[in-house]
Design a protein around this motif. Structure first.
Motif, PDB file in Angstrom:
ATOM      1  N   VAL A 147       0.838  -1.200   0.000  1.00 45.47           N
ATOM      2  CA  VAL A 147       0.000   0.000   0.000  1.00 45.47           C
ATOM      3  C   VAL A 147       0.873   1.251   0.000  1.00 45.47           C
ATOM      4  O   VAL A 147       0.668   2.183  -0.792  1.00 45.47           O
ATOM      5  CB  VAL A 147      -0.948  -0.003   1.221  1.00 45.47           C
ATOM      6  N   SER A 148       1.892   1.249   0.886  1.00 45.53           N
ATOM      7  CA  SER A 148       2.696   2.476   1.012  1.00 45.53           C
ATOM      8  C   SER A 148       3.660   2.648  -0.162  1.00 45.53           C
ATOM      9  O   SER A 148       4.102   3.755  -0.421  1.00 45.53           O
ATOM     10  CB  SER A 148       3.476   2.444   2.328  1.00 45.53           C
ATOM     11  N   ASP A 149       3.977   1.574  -0.841  1.00 45.29           N
ATOM     12  CA  ASP A 149       4.984   1.651  -1.898  1.00 45.29           C
ATOM     13  C   ASP A 149       4.345   1.598  -3.286  1.00 45.29           C
ATOM     14  O   ASP A 149       4.134   2.634  -3.943  1.00 45.29           O
ATOM     15  CB  ASP A 149       5.983   0.504  -1.687  1.00 45.29           C
ATOM     16  N   GLN A 150       3.961   0.368  -3.730  1.00 42.92           N
ATOM     17  CA  GLN A 150       3.482   0.204  -5.107  1.00 42.92           C
ATOM     18  C   GLN A 150       2.190   0.971  -5.384  1.00 42.92           C
ATOM     19  O   GLN A 150       2.037   1.604  -6.435  1.00 42.92           O
ATOM     20  CB  GLN A 150       3.251  -1.278  -5.447  1.00 42.92           C
ATOM     21  N   LEU A 151       1.250   0.900  -4.422  1.00 45.13           N
ATOM     22  CA  LEU A 151      -0.059   1.533  -4.680  1.00 45.13           C
ATOM     23  C   LEU A 151       0.090   3.049  -4.726  1.00 45.13           C
ATOM     24  O   LEU A 151      -0.545   3.726  -5.552  1.00 45.13           O
ATOM     25  CB  LEU A 151      -1.047   1.104  -3.590  1.00 45.13           C
ATOM     26  N   THR A 152       0.966   3.609  -3.875  1.00 43.50           N
ATOM     27  CA  THR A 152       1.206   5.060  -3.904  1.00 43.50           C
ATOM     28  C   THR A 152       1.829   5.452  -5.246  1.00 43.50           C
ATOM     29  O   THR A 152       1.425   6.465  -5.868  1.00 43.50           O
ATOM     30  CB  THR A 152       2.160   5.451  -2.755  1.00 43.50           C
ATOM     31  N   ARG A 153       2.798   4.644  -5.688  1.00 43.05           N
ATOM     32  CA  ARG A 153       3.430   4.926  -6.968  1.00 43.05           C
ATOM     33  C   ARG A 153       2.397   4.874  -8.094  1.00 43.05           C
ATOM     34  O   ARG A 153       2.383   5.739  -8.965  1.00 43.05           O
ATOM     35  CB  ARG A 153       4.550   3.915  -7.239  1.00 43.05           C
ATOM     36  N   LEU A 154       1.520   3.864  -8.015  1.00 41.87           N
ATOM     37  CA  LEU A 154       0.485   3.706  -9.042  1.00 41.87           C
ATOM     38  C   LEU A 154      -0.437   4.923  -9.061  1.00 41.87           C
ATOM     39  O   LEU A 154      -0.779   5.455 -10.131  1.00 41.87           O
ATOM     40  CB  LEU A 154      -0.314   2.441  -8.761  1.00 41.87           C
ATOM     41  N   GLU A 155      -0.804   5.363  -7.870  1.00 35.22           N
ATOM     42  CA  GLU A 155      -1.699   6.532  -7.788  1.00 35.22           C
ATOM     43  C   GLU A 155      -1.038   7.756  -8.401  1.00 35.22           C
ATOM     44  O   GLU A 155      -1.683   8.554  -9.092  1.00 35.22           O
ATOM     45  CB  GLU A 155      -2.073   6.802  -6.330  1.00 35.22           C
ATOM     46  N   GLU A 156       0.264   7.918  -8.106  1.00 29.50           N
ATOM     47  CA  GLU A 156       0.984   9.064  -8.682  1.00 29.50           C
ATOM     48  C   GLU A 156       0.986   8.995 -10.207  1.00 29.50           C
ATOM     49  O   GLU A 156       0.797   9.993 -10.890  1.00 29.50           O
ATOM     50  CB  GLU A 156       2.431   9.083  -8.170  1.00 29.50           C
TER      51      GLU A 156
END
Lengths: 492, 492
Positions: free
Chosen positions: A162-171
């Protein structure tokens, strides 16, 4: 099959549980297992004190027998000085008395040896039961710590995703509002799963919140292992106590065995100093036997009270001590087919959330990758994390199910209440029989001493037809003139 | 902890496994456990025949001793007729010989009694191991049949829901194409779940198709219980065989014990007919002892070969016999943490399908009920079925997880290879020692017979200082004139 796999109190447990209980004021008391209540402790102490009473009685018996022996001995000495003409009559009664003494001694030693055999069996039986209990507790502890590790692994894995891949995806997807909504939805679901997992009602300690976890990124298991530590502590404690108990009984049994063997040796070889030493050791053994009988009575009765209904006692105390939820404990202790798991709703919700995340990620894959090819890496990583999480989840569902832990619990209870109880009862029988035989030995041994004294060739009317075939003939044949070398019947 | 809970072959197993194997042609053979291969059976038979060789040797020894005794006896009789003047010298050598005979007999009886004690312990140890094995197999069978029942229950519940409530719902919603698509989707997913569940790779029999199931509406468990029946059959077979084994050993041990006790009684009471009877029973016991040693040697060696690597043997045979898939068996037998469950993908797919059905039903509830209020009943019933199915699913995930079945497997193997192996070794020791002691008893008993003969009052030079304190004096005192009543040293 269910009866074979389940637990029901044995006949011995029911029998011991029915023993009436009295407190110090000799008032009748209940037989519910409450080891922390003073009234209950009093009933156990009263039962133990019965063996102290028996010790007192046997002390009285032995000392009156000794006093009688002293008086008769003095009387005999005076008589021997007075009259020498009524030898025949004296010989018959004295012989009869000595015969009784010898048979009494041999009988007591045989009973003592039988008791020692029973004691060895009981000690090994009790040890088996305790080993089974320790083993089951260790297995349960293994399961509990596996749950903790699995939860912490899964939560930290999801938190990291959540803190890594999903944040990157959202960006990456920040330009497309419809896609960002799907990604945010996935984040919300993932956070919900983390929240559900870290709030499992199994743990007694206050769990961390999802927000804390996602910001920390990793999750420490130390906070969650309190219940595991407790079971582990119990396993280790039971194991080490059992080692000491086993060793003490082995030493006691060996002491008794050595006393018996050396008494026989002393009688066979007519060694006075050995007889004196063994008599004093017999006093020690007598005290130890009655003392251990007292301990065993209290243990057997307390064990029977516990074993009649272990669930209730464990439900009450564990709840008080650990603060574990009542329904969770009941689920694991009772584990009926019809029982609903206290984790089911939580697990189903998590499972649904994971399925939703999967669906959303599949949707994102179809919609976003043509436009944002750089999102493919994050998406495939997220899919991977999701697959691992779903695998972990199935393991967690398996571990949280009551079957494994309930089987361990039942095995532990069976070890304690079947083999353990049986072992304690056998040990009680050993203590009782050995106490009786040492009492009778202490009565007869001084009379055997007399026999040594009267052996010094004061009758020659030996009847050769009634000889024993073991040794005495041959010994006599081998040394027809020697009077010094002692040689008895007993090989050794 | 893992080492404590896992299985590794014991030192005894490794030791027995290293024994070299020869076939009938005395060629060296491998020591892999292959009970169905003739060469392997030959190696076991060769090892067993060692005890037949020992029997032959002991028969030779006993018969040569008997022949020697006969010759010496005849010689003695002739000498007694010839010369009466060298009594003293003859008495000393004869006494020495008789002393050896008596001590030999007593020593043999004592060793035999010790062997019987070892035998009782070994028999109880082997019985414990076999009980643990039976119990673990029964538990595993319980798990397997629970899986079958749960699968059949879930499949029939879902099948009924699909054929009943979902069909009714579709009929109700037939006017709205968008809603009927959702319902059809749910039906497809439910059928997929039924298909996935009824094709679980655990079962060896060809499973029923989803179409068959949904049309039948209910699902019979009989077709799926083949593996369960096999484990159950094994448990019952092991249990009943063990009962017979235990009983035979108890009878053998009691026979040996009675022979020993009655030999002592015959010697003490100088009863000739009893001695003759016991001598013939000793022959029987000698044959039985060497025979059982042969059996035990073969059993111990075969057991060690199996116990060195039970996984491989079970993997091969169970696969051949039951047609269970290799990966499924490996998953249950090895059950490493890193191992992937062969059911995981199937279960995850089913779980996702169930979550999708849930989402679709929730969607239908929101969309359809305002327009078709009569659909509410079917929908709520479907939701209920879905909840029950998800609960069952979690139980199924738990049951299919390898931990429980692997623990049962390990417990069964431990029972067989730790306690069982130890028991067999103790029993071998018992057989060997009792065979030795019966051989020596058969050599010495005829000489004890001689002793009875020579006992009839032919010497009066008894030295009273070397008397035994047990009985003979007192007996003589009590009946100074009676020569009829025999009385020995042994109480009994």
């Amino acid at each position: 099959m269910a009866a074979f796999l389940g637990y029901s109190p044995s006949q011995w447990v029911l029998l011991c549980h029915r023993i009436p209980r009295l407190d110090f004021g000799l008032e009748s008391r209940g037989n519910t297992f409450q080891p922390e209540v003073w009234e209950y402790q009093q009933t156990l102490l009263v039962l133990s004190s019965l063996s102290a009473l028996c010790l007192l009685l046997s002390l009285l018996g032995v000392s009156s027998s000794l006093i009688g022996w002293c008086c008769r001995r003095r009387g005999n000495h005076e008589e021997v000085d007075d009259s020498d003409d009524d030898d025949e009559c004296d010989d018959v009664t004295g012989g009869h008395r000595l015969c009784c003494v010898t048979w009494g001694t041999v009988g007591a030693v045989v009973i003592c040896c039988a008791a020692i055999g029973i004691g060895f069996y009981g000690n090994s039986e009790a040890n088996d039961g305790m080993y089974q209990m320790t083993y089951s507790l260790a297995t349960a502890n293994h399961t509990l710590s596996s749950i903790d590790i699995l939860v912490s692994d899964t939560v930290s894995l999801l938190g990291l995703a959540v803190s890594d891949q999903l944040t990157r995806l959202e960006e990456l997807l920040s330009r497309r509002d419809d896609l960002i909504i799907v990604a945010r939805n996935a984040r919300r679901q993932a956070e919900a799963v983390i929240d559900l997992l870290s709030n499992l009602p199994l743990q007694a300690t206050p769990p961390l919140s999802a927000a804390q976890l996602t910001t920390q990124g990793n999750y420490t298991a130390e906070n969650q292992t309190e219940s595991a530590v407790t079971v582990d502590w119990a396993a280790q404690r039971v194991g080490s106590l059992e080692e000491y108990r086993w060793l003490s009984y082995i030493l006691l049994l060996l002491l008794d065995l050595l006393i018996c063997l050396f008494i026989l040796l002393a009688l066979a070889k007519e060694t006075r100093w050995l007889l004196v030493l063994m008599s004093s050791l017999s006093w020690l053994a007598l005290f130890l036997s009655w003392g251990s009988l007292g301990l065993e009575t209290a243990t057997a009765v307390a064990l029977s009270d516990f074993c009649v209904d272990p669930d209730t006692y464990i439900l009450n105390t564990t709840q008080l001590d650990l603060g574990v939820r009542q329904d969770v404990l009941e689920y694991y202790l009772i584990c009926n087919k019809g029982m609903r798991s206290p984790f089911q709703q939580r697990l189903t919700q998590s499972q649904r959330a994971l399925s939703n995340i999967h669906a959303q990620l599949t949707g994102l894959e179809a919609m976003a990758i043509p436009q944002f090819p750089q999102a493919e890496k994050s998406l495939s990583e997220l899919q991977q994390v999701l697959n691992v999480t779903e695998g972990n989840f199935q393991q967690l569902v398996a571990l949280l199910n009551c079957r494994a832990l309930n089987k361990d619990y039942l095995d532990a209870i069976k070890g304690l209440c079947y083999d353990g109880m049986e072992g304690v009862l056998y040990l009680s029988l050993f203590s009782f029989l050995s106490a009786l035989s040492f009492s009778s030995l202490l009565c007869t041994l001084p009379r055997a001493w007399d026999q040594f004294h009267s052996d010094s060739g004061d009758y020659d009317d030996s009847d050769d037809d009634s000889e024993d075939p073991f040794g005495s003939h041959q010994a006599r044949r081998q040394m027809p003139t020697s009077r010094a070398g002692p040689s008895g019947v007993l090989p050794g």
